[in-house]
Design an enzyme around this catalytic site. Structure first.
Site, PDB file in Angstrom:
ATOM      1  N   SER A  67       7.425   3.723   3.525  1.00 10.37           N
ATOM      2  CA  SER A  67       8.519   2.813   3.893  1.00 10.37           C
ATOM      3  C   SER A  67       9.482   3.555   4.795  1.00 10.37           C
ATOM      4  O   SER A  67       9.645   4.792   4.682  1.00 10.37           O
ATOM      5  CB  SER A  67       9.266   2.325   2.647  1.00 10.37           C
ATOM      6  OG  SER A  67      10.454   1.633   3.009  1.00 10.37           O
ATOM      7  N   TYR A  94      12.429   3.421  -5.916  1.00  9.25           N
ATOM      8  CA  TYR A  94      11.520   2.921  -4.887  1.00  9.25           C
ATOM      9  C   TYR A  94      11.595   3.799  -3.650  1.00  9.25           C
ATOM     10  O   TYR A  94      10.563   4.259  -3.131  1.00  9.25           O
ATOM     11  CB  TYR A  94      11.856   1.472  -4.524  1.00  9.25           C
ATOM     12  CG  TYR A  94      11.065   0.969  -3.340  1.00  9.25           C
ATOM     13  CD1 TYR A  94       9.744   0.563  -3.493  1.00  9.25           C
ATOM     14  CD2 TYR A  94      11.626   0.916  -2.067  1.00  9.25           C
ATOM     15  CE1 TYR A  94       9.004   0.121  -2.407  1.00  9.25           C
ATOM     16  CE2 TYR A  94      10.897   0.483  -0.978  1.00  9.25           C
ATOM     17  CZ  TYR A  94       9.592   0.085  -1.150  1.00  9.25           C
ATOM     18  OH  TYR A  94       8.857  -0.339  -0.063  1.00  9.25           O
TER      19      TYR A  94
END
Length: 251
Positions: free
Chosen positions: A139, A152
């Site tokens: 990400s 995350y």
């Protein structure tokens, strides 16, 4: 990574980026195997594209992964591309009474251990192939985190570092190691509202740009990163980390 003529397995391929990427690669005449926990979604995908294969996989169950490896080794021995895409995202308020890290443990189990386990399971098969590739979904938040998604973002930072080491270790085999670092995309990763959030990039547009990067071999150090995300990627180097972090985390 060549974009045609492969046999590709994609974990987390029943929704979001995984599904869109699976469909785009399938349309390039690749044999594509998608995995996921929900049989209904696997059936839906393969009904729309009969040449696509859907196989169940629960990354929390070692026996499920072992069954998948045995099945793929028997039916698809030419497997040469693994896309480790399965991931989850949850907000966490570590100031809240009763915060206990349960969500953090679930994220680590899927986003980190899931990638490690599936890579370890299929690496022996990939080592036998020419033009083999391992791609994992990281990400853009690996480089500048959103503080309300602490584990995350940290899990994606882990993957970035781990993939760098994996790439180096596999350099002589050789297996290409790619890191997919999406921006905020219209998927249901954080809930249904994200799929229609106008601030998020359209899913189809994102996958079109990813396929273009693959076609052109435009992935410096193995990173598939959109131009719009490079300021975040290089924020630490460029001395802009504090301002980029503040923009992502107002207040």
């Amino acid at each position: 990574m060549k974009t045609t003529g492969n046999t590709i397995l994609i974990t987390g391929g029943t929704s979001g980026i995984g599904r869109a990427l699976a469909e785009a690669l399938h349309d390039r005449t690749n044999t594509v195997i998608v995995t996921g926990r929900r049989q209904a979604l696997l059936d839906e995908i393969t009904a729309a594209r009969p040449r696509m294969v859907g196989l169940p996989l629960d990354l929390d169950d070692p026996a499920s992964l072992a069954r998948l490896v045995a099945l793929v080794s028997e039916r698809f021995p030419t497997l040469n591309v693994l896309v480790a895409n399965a991931g989850i995202s949850r907000t966490e308020d570590m100031t809240a009474p009763g915060w206990d890290g349960t969500n953090a443990e679930a994220i680590v189990a899927t986003n980190i251990l899931g990638v490690l386990h599936v890579t370890a399971a299929f690496l022996p098969l990939l080592k036998q192939r020419k033009n083999a590739t391992i791609m994992a979904t990281s990400s853009a938040l690996a480089f500048v985190p959103r503080a309300d998604f602490p584990t995350y973002c940290a899990s994606k930072a882990f993957l970035h570092s781990w993939l760098t080491s994996l790439r180096h270790q596999l350099r002589t085999i050789p297996i290409e190691v790619l890191e997919l670092s999406p921006p905020y995309v219209q998927t249901e990763l954080t809930g249904a509202q994200q799929a229609s959030d106008p601030r998020a990039m359209a899913l189809n547009e994102y996958v079109v740009q990813v396929m273009d990067l693959l076609d052109r071999g435009d992935h410096f150090r193995g990173e598939l990163l959109l131009e719009r995300d490079k300021p975040r990627r290089w924020a630490e180097r460029d001395g802009s980390f504090d301002s980029v972090f503040a923009a992502l985390n107002p207040g």
